[in-house]
Design an enzyme around this catalytic site. Structure first.
Site, PDB file in Angstrom:
ATOM      1  N   SER A 142       0.838  -1.207   0.000  1.00  0.00           N
ATOM      2  CA  SER A 142       0.000   0.000   0.000  1.00  0.00           C
ATOM      3  C   SER A 142       0.864   1.244   0.000  1.00  0.00           C
ATOM      4  O   SER A 142       1.812   1.361   0.784  1.00  0.00           O
ATOM      5  CB  SER A 142      -0.892   0.028   1.233  1.00  0.00           C
ATOM      6  OG  SER A 142      -1.546   1.290   1.299  1.00  0.00           O
ATOM      7  N   HIS A 144      -0.081   3.907   1.118  1.00  0.00           N
ATOM      8  CA  HIS A 144      -0.355   4.591   2.391  1.00  0.00           C
ATOM      9  C   HIS A 144       0.702   4.262   3.446  1.00  0.00           C
ATOM     10  O   HIS A 144       0.889   5.021   4.385  1.00  0.00           O
ATOM     11  CB  HIS A 144      -1.760   4.236   2.891  1.00  0.00           C
ATOM     12  CG  HIS A 144      -2.837   4.887   2.079  1.00  0.00           C
ATOM     13  ND1 HIS A 144      -3.258   6.175   2.304  1.00  0.00           N
ATOM     14  CD2 HIS A 144      -3.551   4.447   1.016  1.00  0.00           C
ATOM     15  CE1 HIS A 144      -4.209   6.497   1.435  1.00  0.00           C
ATOM     16  NE2 HIS A 144      -4.401   5.463   0.630  1.00  0.00           N
ATOM     17  N   ASP A 151      -5.894   9.947   1.004  1.00  0.00           N
ATOM     18  CA  ASP A 151      -7.171   9.896   0.291  1.00  0.00           C
ATOM     19  C   ASP A 151      -7.943  11.136   0.711  1.00  0.00           C
ATOM     20  O   ASP A 151      -8.041  11.428   1.916  1.00  0.00           O
ATOM     21  CB  ASP A 151      -7.971   8.650   0.674  1.00  0.00           C
ATOM     22  CG  ASP A 151      -7.298   7.361   0.227  1.00  0.00           C
ATOM     23  OD1 ASP A 151      -6.555   7.391  -0.771  1.00  0.00           O
ATOM     24  OD2 ASP A 151      -7.517   6.326   0.882  1.00  0.00           O
ATOM     25  N   GLU A 200      -8.802   5.883  -9.186  1.00  0.00           N
ATOM     26  CA  GLU A 200      -9.054   6.387  -7.833  1.00  0.00           C
ATOM     27  C   GLU A 200      -8.820   7.892  -7.801  1.00  0.00           C
ATOM     28  O   GLU A 200      -7.725   8.336  -7.457  1.00  0.00           O
ATOM     29  CB  GLU A 200      -8.123   5.704  -6.808  1.00  0.00           C
ATOM     30  CG  GLU A 200      -8.396   4.228  -6.594  1.00  0.00           C
ATOM     31  CD  GLU A 200      -7.693   3.665  -5.365  1.00  0.00           C
ATOM     32  OE1 GLU A 200      -6.957   4.424  -4.684  1.00  0.00           O
ATOM     33  OE2 GLU A 200      -7.891   2.476  -5.079  1.00  0.00           O
ATOM     34  N   HIS A 203      -7.138   9.373  -4.492  1.00  0.00           N
ATOM     35  CA  HIS A 203      -5.847   8.956  -3.925  1.00  0.00           C
ATOM     36  C   HIS A 203      -4.716   9.830  -4.479  1.00  0.00           C
ATOM     37  O   HIS A 203      -4.420   9.807  -5.669  1.00  0.00           O
ATOM     38  CB  HIS A 203      -5.594   7.490  -4.231  1.00  0.00           C
ATOM     39  CG  HIS A 203      -4.293   6.968  -3.686  1.00  0.00           C
ATOM     40  ND1 HIS A 203      -4.208   6.164  -2.564  1.00  0.00           N
ATOM     41  CD2 HIS A 203      -3.018   7.144  -4.105  1.00  0.00           C
ATOM     42  CE1 HIS A 203      -2.940   5.859  -2.325  1.00  0.00           C
ATOM     43  NE2 HIS A 203      -2.192   6.443  -3.255  1.00  0.00           N
TER      44      HIS A 203
HETATM   45 ZN   LIG Z   1      -5.534   5.668  -1.100  1.00  0.00          ZN
END
Ligand SMILES: [Zn+2]
Length: 228
Positions: A142, A144, A151, A200, A203
């Site tokens: 990820s 993140h 996000d 996305e 993101h």
């Molecule tokens: Zn994300």
């Protein structure tokens, strides 16, 4: 990638040997002079096109940019938290957006390896592995976990973590402004085959000064860095 690198080195070595192997024979000397002209530009181009990849303590940097994707993981113990430069950048972006009547919300920021493992396993249990892999990263994969990804959403919570966020006024401004704050939209529409993720719009990945060039290129991070 490694095969490409070895090929590039072999061509380079062959050129060097040719260069060192000049003789007194006039015909061969002429050949030696024309050889680099004919072949070296392509070879040098190949070498220049090879990205500079460094792996430091299990973290991969391409051209100095930390990269995490479906192929390139982070170590389990890489646990930096949300980076201050990212907090500063999104705070400025949200404030500038507010000045235009936009209402940004921070939906998600740093996620540890173990937290991502819990998320991913829940999605797999709910939707099956194949479906989960389209929108959720495996632990260690990820973005993140880098502390460089966030996000974002708008005050319209019905669009949170949905492609509908792409239709909000917040996104419509952000898509052409985020790079000014050092962010790129990481998972672009139509680039699913390259990023491995569905579109996305929410993101954002912080890359700093490089964001402008990436934005102008219209490329994904993988394409921009030559690692797609
Ligand atoms: Zn994300």
């Amino acid at each position: 990638m490694i095969r490409k690198l070895i090929l590039g080195m072999t061509i380079s070595a062959a050129l060097l040997m040719q260069g060192c192997g000049s003789t007194l024979n006039a015909e061969q000397t002429a050949g030696h002079q024309t050889f680099p002209k004919q072949y070296s530009p392509a070879s040098i181009g190949d070498l220049a096109a090879l990205p500079d990849i460094e792996v430091i303590d299990g973290v991969t940097y391409v051209e100095g940019i930390l990269v995490v994707n479906k192929e390139i993981p982070l170590p389990r113990d890489y646990n930096p938290g949300l980076q201050q430069e990212v907090i500063d950048a999104y705070s400025r972006m949200f404030a500038d957006g507010a000045g235009r009547g936009l209402d940004f919300v921070l939906v998600s920021d740093f996620r540890s390896y173990d937290y991502q493992a819990g998320l991913y396993n829940n999605y797999v249990a709910r939707d099956g592995r194949e479906e989960a892999d389209k929108f959720s990263a495996k632990p260690g994969h990820s973005e993140h976990q880098t502390g460089l990804a966030i996000d974002v959403g708008s005050s319209d919570s019905a669009t949170t973590l949905s492609v509908k966020f792409g239709e909000t006024p917040e996104y419509q401004w952000m898509k052409d402004a985020a790079h000014e704050y050092g962010f790129i939209i990481r998972y672009l529409e139509g680039k699913e085959d390259i990023t491995g993720y569905q579109y996305e719009p929410w993101h954002l990945r912080y890359v700093g000064d490089e964001a402008e060039a990436i934005y102008e290129s219209g490329l994904t991070l993988e394409e921009y860095l030559g690692i797609e």
